[in-house]
Design an enzyme around this catalytic site. Sequence first.
Site, PDB file in Angstrom:
ATOM      1  N   CYS A  28       0.792   5.769  -7.424  1.00  0.00           N
ATOM      2  CA  CYS A  28       1.540   4.520  -7.352  1.00  0.00           C
ATOM      3  C   CYS A  28       2.868   4.696  -6.616  1.00  0.00           C
ATOM      4  CB  CYS A  28       1.775   3.945  -8.746  1.00  0.00           C
ATOM      5  SG  CYS A  28       2.722   5.016  -9.854  1.00  0.00           S
ATOM      6  N   ASP A  85       6.963 -13.899 -20.023  1.00  0.00           N
ATOM      7  CA  ASP A  85       8.045 -13.160 -19.351  1.00  0.00           C
ATOM      8  C   ASP A  85       9.111 -14.025 -18.697  1.00  0.00           C
ATOM      9  OD1 ASP A  85       6.874 -14.041 -17.011  1.00  0.00           O
ATOM     10  OD2 ASP A  85       6.340 -12.058 -16.275  1.00  0.00           O
ATOM     11  N   CYS A 113      -0.391   9.272 -17.444  1.00  0.00           N
ATOM     12  CA  CYS A 113      -0.183   9.400 -15.994  1.00  0.00           C
ATOM     13  C   CYS A 113      -0.324  10.847 -15.523  1.00  0.00           C
ATOM     14  CB  CYS A 113       1.203   8.876 -15.609  1.00  0.00           C
ATOM     15  SG  CYS A 113       1.389   7.087 -15.772  1.00  0.00           S
ATOM     16  N   CYS A 116      -3.863   2.512  -9.090  1.00  0.00           N
ATOM     17  CA  CYS A 116      -3.875   3.220 -10.377  1.00  0.00           C
ATOM     18  C   CYS A 116      -5.295   3.639 -10.755  1.00  0.00           C
ATOM     19  CB  CYS A 116      -3.287   2.331 -11.468  1.00  0.00           C
ATOM     20  SG  CYS A 116      -3.282   3.097 -13.116  1.00  0.00           S
ATOM     21  N   CYS A 140       3.753   3.176  -2.166  1.00  0.00           N
ATOM     22  CA  CYS A 140       4.745   2.108  -1.992  1.00  0.00           C
ATOM     23  C   CYS A 140       5.212   2.019  -0.543  1.00  0.00           C
ATOM     24  CB  CYS A 140       5.946   2.334  -2.906  1.00  0.00           C
ATOM     25  SG  CYS A 140       7.214   1.055  -2.743  1.00  0.00           S
ATOM     26  N   CYS A 195       1.035  -0.658  -5.753  1.00  0.00           N
ATOM     27  CA  CYS A 195       1.224   0.341  -6.814  1.00  0.00           C
ATOM     28  C   CYS A 195       0.319   0.072  -8.006  1.00  0.00           C
ATOM     29  CB  CYS A 195       2.695   0.423  -7.235  1.00  0.00           C
ATOM     30  SG  CYS A 195       3.349  -1.055  -8.035  1.00  0.00           S
ATOM     31  N   CYS A 211      -0.308  12.560 -11.761  1.00  0.00           N
ATOM     32  CA  CYS A 211      -0.651  11.562 -10.733  1.00  0.00           C
ATOM     33  C   CYS A 211       0.604  10.868 -10.211  1.00  0.00           C
ATOM     34  CB  CYS A 211      -1.605  10.530 -11.318  1.00  0.00           C
ATOM     35  SG  CYS A 211      -2.068   9.215 -10.168  1.00  0.00           S
ATOM     36  N   CYS A 221       3.321  -7.901  -4.119  1.00  0.00           N
ATOM     37  CA  CYS A 221       2.701  -6.686  -3.594  1.00  0.00           C
ATOM     38  C   CYS A 221       1.908  -6.039  -4.723  1.00  0.00           C
ATOM     39  CB  CYS A 221       3.765  -5.728  -3.069  1.00  0.00           C
ATOM     40  SG  CYS A 221       3.132  -4.167  -2.436  1.00  0.00           S
ATOM     41  N   CYS A 254      11.781  -3.349  -3.251  1.00  0.00           N
ATOM     42  CA  CYS A 254      10.439  -3.721  -3.687  1.00  0.00           C
ATOM     43  C   CYS A 254       9.960  -4.980  -2.967  1.00  0.00           C
ATOM     44  CB  CYS A 254      10.441  -3.950  -5.198  1.00  0.00           C
ATOM     45  SG  CYS A 254       8.885  -4.544  -5.868  1.00  0.00           S
TER      46      CYS A 254
END
Length: 384
Positions: free
Chosen positions: A197, A137, A191, A251, A201, A247, A194, A244, A217
Site C-alpha cells: 500500500c 464519518d 500487515c 491490499c 501510492c 492503496c 508487506c 484514489c 494524498c
Amino acid sequence: MTTSTSDPSKDLIRAKALELGFDLCGFAAVDEPWLAGERLKTFVFEGLHGTMGWMEETLERRSHPTAMWTDARSAVVLGMNYGPDVDPLAALADRDRAAISVYAQGDDYHDVIKKRLKLLAGWIVERFGGEVKVFVDTAPLMEKPLAEKAGLGWQGKHTNLVSRGFGSWLFLGSVLTTLELETDTVAQAGCGSCSACLDICPTKAFPEPYRLDARRCISYLTIEHRGPIPAQFRPALGNRIYGCDDCLAVCPWNKFASQAREQKLHARETLRGPSLAELSALDDPSFRALFSKSPVKRIGRDRFVRNVLYAIGNSADPSLMAAVQPRLADASADVRGAAVWAAGRLLEPAAFAALAAGLAASEADPHVLDELAAATEPRQPHLA
C-alpha cells in the site's frame, strides 16, 4: 465494564446487525484511555491535515469518544463490505476515461449506512433500554481506531482499517450507548512486512508506515483541496478525478473480501469509467443531475471539472483538446486554470504559445495568469 466471558445481549445485537445487512459487528468500551486522540493532535499540529480546517475545529471533540457524549459507556461498531466486483486499478489504463473511487460509484454510503444504524439503535433501545446515538464519518468520532478496539480489524500501514474477512473494503458506522457491553478482543495486526500500500501510492503520501500526509494524498487533493491542485502532483493524478483506490486495492487481504462478498452497494454504470470529454462539458444543473444522491456532488461542479481537466491533460490524447477549448472561457477561474494546464500538455509548444498570448490579453485572474506563464516554461519533473 463487565468481566464476564460471555454477554448474551451482544450475541443478539450482532445477529440483528447481520440481519440488517452489516457484515461485521464488534463492541468496545468508550470510557477508557484513548491514545488515538493524541495521535490525531500530532497529525493536526504538524499540519498534515492540509486545508481541512474542520479537523482542527473539531479536534477536542475527536480527542475521545466520550467527548462526543459524556454518558456513553459502550460502542457498537459496524462494518459493511463494499469490495468492488472488478479490479479498480484496471480503470487507470483507460486514459480517456475517468477513474472514480469505488465508494463513490453508487449512492452516498452515509445515507445507506445511517438508515441501518438508526434501525439497529432503535431495536437496541426497545430490547435492552438505555440511550443511544448513531454516527457515520461525517460526525467527529474517530471510527477506525474505535473499530480496531472493537475487534473488526486493525489500522493498516495505509492508515485505513483492514479486516481479515473483508480486506480494506469496509464502510464503518457506530452506535454509542449508555449500556455497558463487554469489549471484544482486539484484532491482531496482519500487515507484517508487506508494504504494497505504501509502495503503490502515486504521490508518496506516506512518509512512513501508519502515517499519512494528507497534503500529498490524491483523495484529499481531488476532494478536499480548494483552488488549483499543486502542479507537482498533477501528472500523478492520471485519470483519477475523485478519490484514489490504489492503496486499498493492492491490499493482499482483499482476496477474502471478494470471496465473502455479497453485493449490497451497487455501482452505477454511468460512473464506471465515464468519458472525460463528456464530463468536462457538465454545467451545474447537469452535474447535479448526474451525481444526484452521490457523494461526488458535495465537491461541486467547478472543483469536479477542474479534476477532469487535469485528467485530460494527462491523457496524452491531442483530440481531447476539443473538450478543453470551451473550458478556457469558463466562468470559474479554477476551471480556466486547469484548462490552461491541460492545453499546455496537449498542444505543441508553438501552438500553445499562440493560444496563451491570446488568453493572457483578456484574463484578469492572477492564478490563471500564473498558469499561462507556467505552461510556457519547460516541464519540470513532478513530485519534487
